[in-house]
Motif scaffolding. Structure first.
Motif, PDB file in Angstrom:
ATOM      1  N   SER A 160      -9.584  -2.968  20.936  1.00 37.99           N
ATOM      2  CA  SER A 160      -9.238  -3.746  19.741  1.00 37.99           C
ATOM      3  C   SER A 160      -7.886  -3.298  19.186  1.00 37.99           C
ATOM      4  CB  SER A 160     -10.315  -3.587  18.676  1.00 37.99           C
ATOM      5  OG  SER A 160     -10.475  -2.232  18.377  1.00 37.99           O
ATOM      6  N   ASN A 189      -4.180   8.246  18.513  1.00 37.98           N
ATOM      7  CA  ASN A 189      -4.407   7.598  17.219  1.00 37.98           C
ATOM      8  C   ASN A 189      -3.655   6.266  17.173  1.00 37.98           C
ATOM      9  OD1 ASN A 189      -5.160   7.067  14.623  1.00 37.98           O
ATOM     10  ND2 ASN A 189      -4.143   8.840  13.706  1.00 37.98           N
ATOM     11  N   PRO A 190      -4.378   5.141  17.231  1.00 35.99           N
ATOM     12  CA  PRO A 190      -3.724   3.839  17.353  1.00 35.99           C
ATOM     13  C   PRO A 190      -2.959   3.410  16.099  1.00 35.99           C
ATOM     14  CG  PRO A 190      -6.094   3.581  17.094  1.00 35.99           C
ATOM     15  CD  PRO A 190      -5.845   5.040  17.206  1.00 35.99           C
ATOM     16  N   HIS A 217       1.584  -5.319  12.256  1.00 31.10           N
ATOM     17  CA  HIS A 217       1.841  -6.153  11.084  1.00 31.10           C
ATOM     18  C   HIS A 217       2.437  -7.487  11.530  1.00 31.10           C
ATOM     19  CE1 HIS A 217       1.655  -2.034   9.707  1.00 31.10           C
ATOM     20  NE2 HIS A 217       1.516  -2.429   8.452  1.00 31.10           N
ATOM     21  N   TRP A 227     -10.994   8.774  14.558  1.00 37.02           N
ATOM     22  CA  TRP A 227      -9.859   9.560  14.083  1.00 37.02           C
ATOM     23  C   TRP A 227     -10.168  10.348  12.817  1.00 37.02           C
ATOM     24  CZ3 TRP A 227     -10.700   4.483  13.512  1.00 37.02           C
ATOM     25  CH2 TRP A 227     -10.820   4.034  12.212  1.00 37.02           C
ATOM     26  N   PRO A 281       2.690   2.796  11.365  1.00 38.98           N
ATOM     27  CA  PRO A 281       1.815   3.717  10.642  1.00 38.98           C
ATOM     28  C   PRO A 281       2.487   4.056   9.312  1.00 38.98           C
ATOM     29  CG  PRO A 281       3.157   4.939  12.176  1.00 38.98           C
ATOM     30  CD  PRO A 281       3.591   3.500  12.276  1.00 38.98           C
ATOM     31  N   SER A 282       1.833   4.829   8.491  1.00 40.34           N
ATOM     32  CA  SER A 282       2.490   5.291   7.274  1.00 40.34           C
ATOM     33  C   SER A 282       3.684   6.178   7.666  1.00 40.34           C
ATOM     34  CB  SER A 282       1.497   6.065   6.418  1.00 40.34           C
ATOM     35  OG  SER A 282       0.818   7.028   7.202  1.00 40.34           O
ATOM     36  N   ARG A 328      -2.632  -6.619  10.466  1.00 40.92           N
ATOM     37  CA  ARG A 328      -2.521  -6.626   9.004  1.00 40.92           C
ATOM     38  C   ARG A 328      -1.363  -7.522   8.565  1.00 40.92           C
ATOM     39  NH1 ARG A 328      -1.491  -4.413   4.011  1.00 40.92           N
ATOM     40  NH2 ARG A 328       0.119  -2.796   3.887  1.00 40.92           N
ATOM     41  N   ARG A 334       2.692  12.475  15.977  1.00 39.88           N
ATOM     42  CA  ARG A 334       1.343  11.906  15.872  1.00 39.88           C
ATOM     43  C   ARG A 334       0.632  12.010  17.218  1.00 39.88           C
ATOM     44  NH1 ARG A 334      -0.649   7.242  12.453  1.00 39.88           N
ATOM     45  NH2 ARG A 334      -2.105   5.984  13.627  1.00 39.88           N
ATOM     46  N   ARG A 384     -12.115   2.522   7.532  1.00 37.88           N
ATOM     47  CA  ARG A 384     -11.396   3.337   6.546  1.00 37.88           C
ATOM     48  C   ARG A 384     -11.499   2.630   5.199  1.00 37.88           C
ATOM     49  NH1 ARG A 384      -4.980   4.461   7.113  1.00 37.88           N
ATOM     50  NH2 ARG A 384      -4.922   2.208   6.715  1.00 37.88           N
ATOM     51  N   GLU A 410      -3.734   3.570   1.511  1.00 40.01           N
ATOM     52  CA  GLU A 410      -3.606   2.699   2.667  1.00 40.01           C
ATOM     53  C   GLU A 410      -4.673   1.601   2.687  1.00 40.01           C
ATOM     54  OE1 GLU A 410      -4.353   5.830   2.619  1.00 40.01           O
ATOM     55  OE2 GLU A 410      -2.563   6.940   3.212  1.00 40.01           O
ATOM     56  N   SER A 411      -4.425   0.621   3.557  1.00 43.36           N
ATOM     57  CA  SER A 411      -5.311  -0.546   3.646  1.00 43.36           C
ATOM     58  C   SER A 411      -6.731  -0.171   4.090  1.00 43.36           C
ATOM     59  CB  SER A 411      -4.729  -1.543   4.663  1.00 43.36           C
ATOM     60  OG  SER A 411      -4.661  -0.958   5.948  1.00 43.36           O
ATOM     61  N   THR A 414       0.842  -1.207   0.000  1.00 41.45           N
ATOM     62  CA  THR A 414       0.000   0.000   0.000  1.00 41.45           C
ATOM     63  C   THR A 414       0.872   1.251   0.000  1.00 41.45           C
ATOM     64  OG1 THR A 414      -0.161  -0.098   2.414  1.00 41.45           O
ATOM     65  CG2 THR A 414      -1.943  -1.145   1.152  1.00 41.45           C
TER      66      THR A 414
HETATM   67  O1  TXA Z   1      -1.793   0.370   4.441  1.00 37.68           O
HETATM   68  C1  TXA Z   1      -1.710   0.693   5.619  1.00 37.68           C
HETATM   69  O2  TXA Z   1      -2.632   0.483   6.443  1.00 37.68           O
HETATM   70  C2  TXA Z   1      -0.430   1.381   6.100  1.00 37.68           C
HETATM   71  C3  TXA Z   1       0.735   0.384   5.959  1.00 37.68           C
HETATM   72  C4  TXA Z   1       2.041   0.948   6.458  1.00 37.68           C
HETATM   73  O3  TXA Z   1       0.410  -0.792   6.625  1.00 37.68           O
HETATM   74  N1  TXA Z   1      -0.540   1.831   7.439  1.00 37.68           N
HETATM   75  C5  TXA Z   1      -1.289   2.916   7.776  1.00 37.68           C
HETATM   76  O4  TXA Z   1      -1.221   3.239   9.130  1.00 37.68           O
HETATM   77  O5  TXA Z   1      -1.936   3.552   6.975  1.00 37.68           O
HETATM   78  P1  TXA Z   1      -1.767   4.609   9.709  1.00 37.68           P
HETATM   79  O6  TXA Z   1      -1.353   4.621  11.140  1.00 37.68           O
HETATM   80  O7  TXA Z   1      -1.277   5.701   8.873  1.00 37.68           O
HETATM   81  O8  TXA Z   1      -3.323   4.448   9.676  1.00 37.68           O
HETATM   82  C6  TXA Z   1      -3.955   3.484  10.498  1.00 37.68           C
HETATM   83  C7  TXA Z   1      -5.418   3.789  10.679  1.00 37.68           C
HETATM   84  C8  TXA Z   1      -5.590   5.036  11.503  1.00 37.68           C
HETATM   85  O9  TXA Z   1      -6.645   5.774  10.953  1.00 37.68           O
HETATM   86  C9  TXA Z   1      -5.958   4.486  12.877  1.00 37.68           C
HETATM   87  O10 TXA Z   1      -6.751   5.375  13.604  1.00 37.68           O
HETATM   88  C10 TXA Z   1      -6.692   3.211  12.528  1.00 37.68           C
HETATM   89  O11 TXA Z   1      -6.054   2.718  11.362  1.00 37.68           O
HETATM   90  N2  TXA Z   1      -6.536   2.200  13.594  1.00 37.68           N
HETATM   91  C11 TXA Z   1      -5.439   1.480  13.898  1.00 37.68           C
HETATM   92  N3  TXA Z   1      -5.649   0.701  14.977  1.00 37.68           N
HETATM   93  C12 TXA Z   1      -6.915   0.937  15.380  1.00 37.68           C
HETATM   94  C13 TXA Z   1      -7.733   0.454  16.456  1.00 37.68           C
HETATM   95  N4  TXA Z   1      -7.269  -0.425  17.337  1.00 37.68           N
HETATM   96  N5  TXA Z   1      -8.990   0.933  16.558  1.00 37.68           N
HETATM   97  C14 TXA Z   1      -9.463   1.847  15.676  1.00 37.68           C
HETATM   98  N6  TXA Z   1      -8.743   2.322  14.649  1.00 37.68           N
HETATM   99  C15 TXA Z   1      -7.495   1.891  14.488  1.00 37.68           C
END
Ligand code: TXA
Ligand code: MG
Length: 319
Positions: free
Chosen positions: A110, A56-57, A61, A219, A135-136, A114, A52, A188, A173-174, A29
């Motif tokens: 939770s 924001n969780p 991986h 978020w 995260p990204s 991924r 950050r 998302r 992103e995923s 991604t």
């Molecule tokens: O493709 C992707 O998902 C990339 C690659 C690096 O894996 N990662 C990514 O991470 O985009 P980040 O941190 O930029 O975005 C993660 C999203 C955030 O919006 C966060 O709030 C949400 O996922 N998230 C993560 N863990 C969560 C949780 N336990 N509960 C609710 N939302 C969560």
């Protein structure tokens, strides 16, 4: 910039993680900024580098689904199916947390799990074997990096190591999902679309987007995925294009005959939605390099991948 990587680079990246330091690495991604998810001190460096918000969780991986049980609980056959059918791939599943530290989940019950489908990410995860939260690899609020150069432009000097995998295949992103009361709730939108998920169960399972009012999607309030320049949605109002020097138009999917196109700087015209997704953040970065101050983005209809792309665009429009 694509550098040939051999096992010694993977070894060094894994060692860097073991030492409690950060490693940027490619996924299918976007690039991730990884830390040992079981080491809270290492994880805190991610929040520092990215600036950050702590609430924001982070996504965790893993190399293989067999590892899940140590860290999170699968409590529904729907979760099992998502894992079986859609991993590895651009999907993050929110599962009940068992042992992942609070700093990673921001105290949520939770945890996002991924399995990235990228040979370098998999090589690193397989060698390290512990969970890597990532995260990204951008400063908070900025576009996610889809090339090594974009990572360097944003956070060079603040991270010790980066695995260079060239350009990411998908570019956004995923998809983040959670199973709630036998429904699939999309937190998302992403590469795995609502339509894909609906088809997975032949329409027999409800698939829906999370709603803001129930706090399912905490978020989404902030401006995000945004370049330095102001992003606006392209409308038919040409009078907006006063200062054409510093105005750009990002033409996405179908060709448009918008009158502004003849006198402002035009960024790409793409053939497919996949190409739009893959190039969106690169175009944002390019517009900044070119000194663009206002970037008008053509709107896509919101179904399939168009939903995910417009989700990112709309967030970058927010002030
Ligand atoms: O493709 C992707 O998902 C990339 C690659 C690096 O894996 N990662 C990514 O991470 O985009 P980040 O941190 O930029 O975005 C993660 C999203 C955030 O919006 C966060 O709030 C949400 O996922 N998230 C993560 N863990 C969560 C949780 N336990 N509960 C609710 N939302 C969560
Ligand atoms: Mg991000």
């Amino acid at each position: 910039m694509t550098t040939f990587l051999d096992q010694s680079h993977i070894d060094l990246a894994a060692q860097t993680l073991r030492d409690g330091e950060l490693v940027a690495f490619p996924t299918e991604t976007v690039y991730g900024l990884g830390a040992d998810a079981m080491n809270p001190q290492a994880v805190s460096k991610i929040f520092e580098v990215k600036q950050r918000p702590q609430d924001n969780p982070l996504i965790v991986h893993l190399a293989h689904p067999d590892q899940i049980g140590q860290y999170a609980r699968i409590s529904s056959p729907l979760e099992q199916t998502l894992i079986q059918k859609l991993t590895p791939g651009p999907l993050t599943l929110l599962l009940e947390n068992i042992s992942i530290p609070d700093i990673v989940t921001a105290g949520h019950r939770s945890v996002g799990i991924r399995f990235p489908d990228h040979p370098l990410a998999l090589a690193l995860l397989s060698l390290f074997w512990w969970p890597i939260c990532a995260p990204s690899a951008n400063r908070s609020g900025r576009p996610s990096p889809t090339t090594t150069q974009m990572v360097l432009d944003d956070i060079d000097g603040r991270i010790p190591y980066i695995l260079d995998g060239g350009a990411c295949l998908w570019g956004i992103e995923s998809t983040v999902v959670k199973v709630i009361n036998d429904e699939i709730v999309i937190y998302r939108p992403g590469l795995v679309t609502l339509e894909d998920l609906t088809d997975l169960w032949d329409g027999q399972v409800v698939v829906r987007y999370a709603t803001l009012d129930t706090g399912e999607s905490p978020w989404v309030r902030y401006r995000h995925y945004a370049p330095m320049c102001e992003v606006r949605l392209l409308t038919d109002d040409v009078s907006l294009f006063d200062n054409s020097e510093s105005v750009g138009v990002l033409v996405m999917h179908e060709m448009t005959t918008h009158p502004a196109l003849v006198w402002v700087r035009v960024y790409d015209r793409w053939q497919s939605l996949a190409e739009c997704a893959q190039r969106l953040y690169q175009s944002y970065t390019q517009a900044d390099h070119d000194g663009i101050q206002i970037l008008y983005v053509q709107q896509l209809s919101e179904h399939g991948l168009g939903t995910a792309i417009m989700n990112r665009v709309n967030k970058s429009v927010m002030r």
